[in-house]
Design a protein around this motif. Sequence first.
Motif, short mmCIF file in Angstrom:
data_model
loop_
_atom_site.label_atom_id
_atom_site.label_comp_id
_atom_site.label_asym_id
_atom_site.label_seq_id
_atom_site.Cartn_x
_atom_site.Cartn_y
_atom_site.Cartn_z
N THR B 118 -18.02 70.34 79.79
CA THR B 118 -18.98 70.29 80.90
C THR B 118 -20.37 70.64 80.37
O THR B 118 -20.50 71.37 79.40
N ASN B 119 -21.39 70.11 81.06
CA ASN B 119 -22.77 70.44 80.72
C ASN B 119 -23.00 70.46 79.20
O ASN B 119 -23.34 71.50 78.61
N PRO B 120 -22.83 69.31 78.55
CA PRO B 120 -22.85 69.26 77.08
C PRO B 120 -24.16 69.73 76.46
O PRO B 120 -25.25 69.45 76.99
N ASN B 121 -24.03 70.45 75.34
CA ASN B 121 -25.23 70.84 74.60
C ASN B 121 -25.18 70.35 73.16
O ASN B 121 -25.89 70.85 72.28
N CYS B 122 -24.34 69.34 72.92
CA CYS B 122 -24.35 68.67 71.62
C CYS B 122 -23.61 67.34 71.78
O CYS B 122 -23.04 67.07 72.83
N VAL B 123 -23.68 66.51 70.72
CA VAL B 123 -22.98 65.22 70.76
C VAL B 123 -22.07 65.11 69.54
O VAL B 123 -22.44 65.54 68.44
N VAL B 124 -20.86 64.59 69.74
CA VAL B 124 -19.93 64.35 68.64
C VAL B 124 -19.63 62.86 68.61
O VAL B 124 -19.22 62.29 69.63
N ILE B 125 -19.88 62.21 67.46
CA ILE B 125 -19.50 60.79 67.36
C ILE B 125 -18.43 60.61 66.29
O ILE B 125 -18.46 61.28 65.25
N GLY B 126 -17.48 59.72 66.57
CA GLY B 126 -16.41 59.38 65.62
C GLY B 126 -16.40 57.88 65.44
O GLY B 126 -17.31 57.18 65.90
N PHE B 141 -27.58 59.30 73.33
CA PHE B 141 -29.00 59.49 73.00
C PHE B 141 -29.69 60.34 74.05
O PHE B 141 -30.44 61.28 73.73
N ARG B 142 -29.43 60.04 75.32
CA ARG B 142 -30.10 60.78 76.40
C ARG B 142 -29.70 62.25 76.39
O ARG B 142 -30.52 63.11 76.70
N VAL B 143 -28.43 62.54 76.05
CA VAL B 143 -28.01 63.94 75.97
C VAL B 143 -28.85 64.63 74.89
O VAL B 143 -29.44 65.69 75.10
N LEU B 144 -28.94 63.99 73.72
CA LEU B 144 -29.66 64.59 72.59
C LEU B 144 -31.14 64.77 72.88
O LEU B 144 -31.71 65.84 72.64
N ILE B 145 -31.77 63.72 73.41
CA ILE B 145 -33.22 63.76 73.61
C ILE B 145 -33.60 64.76 74.69
O ILE B 145 -34.71 65.26 74.76
N GLY B 146 -32.60 65.09 75.54
CA GLY B 146 -32.88 66.03 76.62
C GLY B 146 -32.66 67.48 76.22
O GLY B 146 -32.92 68.40 76.99
#
Lengths: 293, 275
Positions: B118-126, B141-146
């Motif tokens: 919930t309410n993510p504060n990072c991104v994980v890509i696989g 991208f929007r999570v990161l830029i925010g």
Amino acid sequence: MEWKGATKDKNTLSTSEEENVNKKQEELQLKVSSMAGRRALKAVLIDLSGTLHIEDTAVPGAQEALNRLRQASVAVKFVTNTTKESKRNLLERLQRLNFDLQEKEIFTSLSAARSLLEQKQHRPLLLVEDSALEDFTGINTTEPNAVVIGLAPDHFNYQTLNKAFRMILDGAPLIAIHKARYYKRKDGLALGPGPFVTGLEYATDCKATVVGKPEKTFFTQALSDLGCSPNEAVMIGDDARDDVGGAQNTGMLGILVRTGKYREGDENKINPPPHLTCDSFPDAVEHILKNLL
Amino acid sequence: MADTGWPGCAKSLKGVILDMCGVLYDSGEGDGVAIHGSVEAVKKLKASDLQLRFCTNETQASRETFVAKLQRLGFDISVSEVFSPAPAAVAVLKDRCLRPHLLVYDGLLPEFDSVDKTNPNCVVIGDAAEKFSYQNLNDAFRVLIGLEKPVLFSLGQGRYYKETDGLKLDVGVYMKALEYACDLKAEVIGKPSPTFFQSVLNDMGLQPHEALMIGDDLVNDVGGAQHCGMKGVQVRTGKYRPSDEKHPTVTADGTCGQPGSGCGHDPQSEALSTP
């Protein structure tokens, strides 16, 4: 060399008189050195969004200023990094705002891409918006041997990117309309073509040829059919890096206007600084008419 | 004085780490195919005094799923012996109190069941394959830029991999895309990250010089292992190319097996039989 106006020997001047003479010498020196090696002005390149208009509102006085500029004997071209709008769309908007111009005077990053394709006789896989395809009419796209990437969210899916990737591995050149990181949409920020171009460069260990501002090719292509070289041209724009910096890197003079995306201090962000920073397009035109012709 | 070269150093080895795809099996239709001799080689290793672990950058399926696949191919292997990026990422997230926005293949999601998303504060890509749509990438991208302090984890950094229907873009490409968009540097979890190799060594309770990595990827398996102080041996199967034996920056401590056939026997045999 004797400067005109410096009539007295410095040793006989009072301090304030000496300051005035120094100042005048500096001004003259600036003018001469900026003109040294420069031939007469033959062309003016003008940015669109942020310089002539902001969205659907013209910059006050811009239409008249453009008309005055046209009365001088200089060629005029309108340049922009758009990848979504065709020349026709841009023309229609500007005419609605009462600007006097013709379609052939508009040069976009799409035009720069087209120029390059024609020059090298490439057959492109065009990853560009449908609305931009119009500017590539007439270019052969069968059995593509080059990849052109613009702003095309619909094409940035896994399948299409894999296709582009395999073509580049096989030797197809990668051409990027520009490498913007992101842009503003109504629903928020959105990825531009830059990230996808960067990803493909990494995947294939190749470098893309970028054709939009601030690349040199963009400016030289814009001037090419005007028969003039960069040091006979001046660029007017609101983006210090992409408009002014890019133009000056090519050997043109750059005038930065304080409209559109301009922010206080932008003129200090490029080296060398703009030839001139002024309030808006009409002021830029005044300066040209007074000093550069 | 102890022989530090291969295969003499085999005498001081206490553990072996095996890459999986390209060493034990080749992926393809269904479960794929076991590489000739590999099943027996693993049995031999387990029967010896050497500790054994398996290491992979597989991120399309959970460990349970691909271990089950390998068991079906005849391998004696269990989940606790397998190291892959997803569980390592989960450990990192919990350790740093991070809540991820996930852009991963559906098959990998179970690995993240225990993580608060919930309410993510990072991104994980696989390796998300078809899930790398513009929409999904834009959401990441929007999570990161925010975020005031954006953090991007990439499970591996591969450029592409080979599948039955051709070459396909790997996670590293999308990592670079997001790095460029957000002007940040991703943290790589998985080979060739030293932290990843170290976690395997820690589990075995061994020092780097006591362990040997066997893999098909010269740069990520062999080079990555050597960078940590382990020995690295390349097999002539999977991703191997003859040009690997003349690589500008990485020289394997040993190269074994005939091209296309199992290597399994060689390092183990040498390790077990060198007097």
